[in-house]
Design a protein around this motif. Structure first.
Motif, mmCIF file in Angstrom:
data_model
loop_
_atom_site.group_PDB
_atom_site.id
_atom_site.type_symbol
_atom_site.label_atom_id
_atom_site.label_comp_id
_atom_site.label_asym_id
_atom_site.label_seq_id
_atom_site.Cartn_x
_atom_site.Cartn_y
_atom_site.Cartn_z
ATOM 1 N N TYR A 82 30.454 31.589 41.795
ATOM 2 C CA TYR A 82 30.919 32.969 41.897
ATOM 3 C C TYR A 82 32.313 32.959 42.511
ATOM 4 O O TYR A 82 32.513 32.432 43.612
ATOM 5 N N VAL A 98 33.748 37.684 39.958
ATOM 6 C CA VAL A 98 33.363 38.850 40.754
ATOM 7 C C VAL A 98 34.632 39.615 41.084
ATOM 8 O O VAL A 98 35.556 39.082 41.709
ATOM 9 N N TYR A 123 25.597 41.038 43.606
ATOM 10 C CA TYR A 123 26.364 39.995 44.289
ATOM 11 C C TYR A 123 26.154 40.021 45.798
ATOM 12 O O TYR A 123 26.132 38.974 46.440
#
Length: 210
Positions: free
Chosen positions: A8, A34, A45
């Motif tokens: 991420y 993200v 998230y």
């Protein structure tokens, strides 16, 4: 571990350090971009990182945040990449030392200076790093003692600290010293570093608002 690696990140973040580390490891991974703002602060998230920050890494059921921790985790999870010295060796001690130095004193000193904060001599004793000057002097000695931070072999410590040196030299957030330039010169042409920078630079173009 054969579990999937999910990375991420955002190309405008410290995730660039982890990207380099992942490219050094050479294990397949999936990237999840993200966006800054609501996405980073909201589920799903925020279930990965309640701090609402990138980077983060999921490896099967394991979740790791904090850039230096991710680098250390990957080095141990994929020992075949040779990015961590043998346990209980002098090189391993140096590896721990400089990873934590980078995540603690170096990061704090650079950030505080960039934000215009400078403690008085008396209050500098309250700071974990003491003073910006002492951090720069310590780092200079470290990168001058040998080719790499954990001895003669490149490791995850060089990915992490080397990235900070590169950014500091590029953006003027740390002093330009010949020792720092020589150190970064030993790292910048690594194929994994070049690949990682190219991937994130391309993502930066794609994700930049029109």
């Amino acid at each position: 571990m054969a579990s999937e690696l999910i990375f991420y990140t955002n190309p405008m973040s410290r995730g660039r350090i982890v990207r380099w580390m992942l490219e050094e490891v050479g294990h397949p991974y999936r990237t999840e971009i993200v966006e800054y703002g609501p996405q980073m602060k909201s589920p799903p998230y925020s279930d990965i990182n309640p701090m609402g920050k990138v980077p983060a890494l999921r490896h099967g059921d394991a979740v790791v945040t904090e850039t230096a921790a991710i680098c250390a985790y990957l080095a141990d999870a994929f020992p075949g990449a040779g990015l961590a010295p043998a346990p209980q060796s002098p090189a391993r001690a140096a590896w721990y030392r400089w990873l934590f130095f980078g995540a603690g004193p170096l990061e704090a000193a650079i950030t505080n200076k960039a934000c215009g904060f400078e403690a008085s001599e008396e209050k500098s004793r309250m700071l974990g790093y003491g003073s910006f000057a002492s951090v720069m002097d310590t780092l200079e000695k470290a990168v001058s003692a040998s080719d790499y931070l954990a001895g003669d072999t490149f490791s995850a410590a060089d990915v992490y600290v080397g990235s900070q040196v590169a950014w500091g030299l590029r953006y003027g957030t740390m002093e330009t010293r010949p020792a720092f330039e020589r150190y970064w010169g030993r790292l910048k042409d690594r194929p994994a570093a070049i690949r990682a920078a190219r991937i994130d630079d391309d993502l930066l173009v794609k994700t930049r608002p029109a």
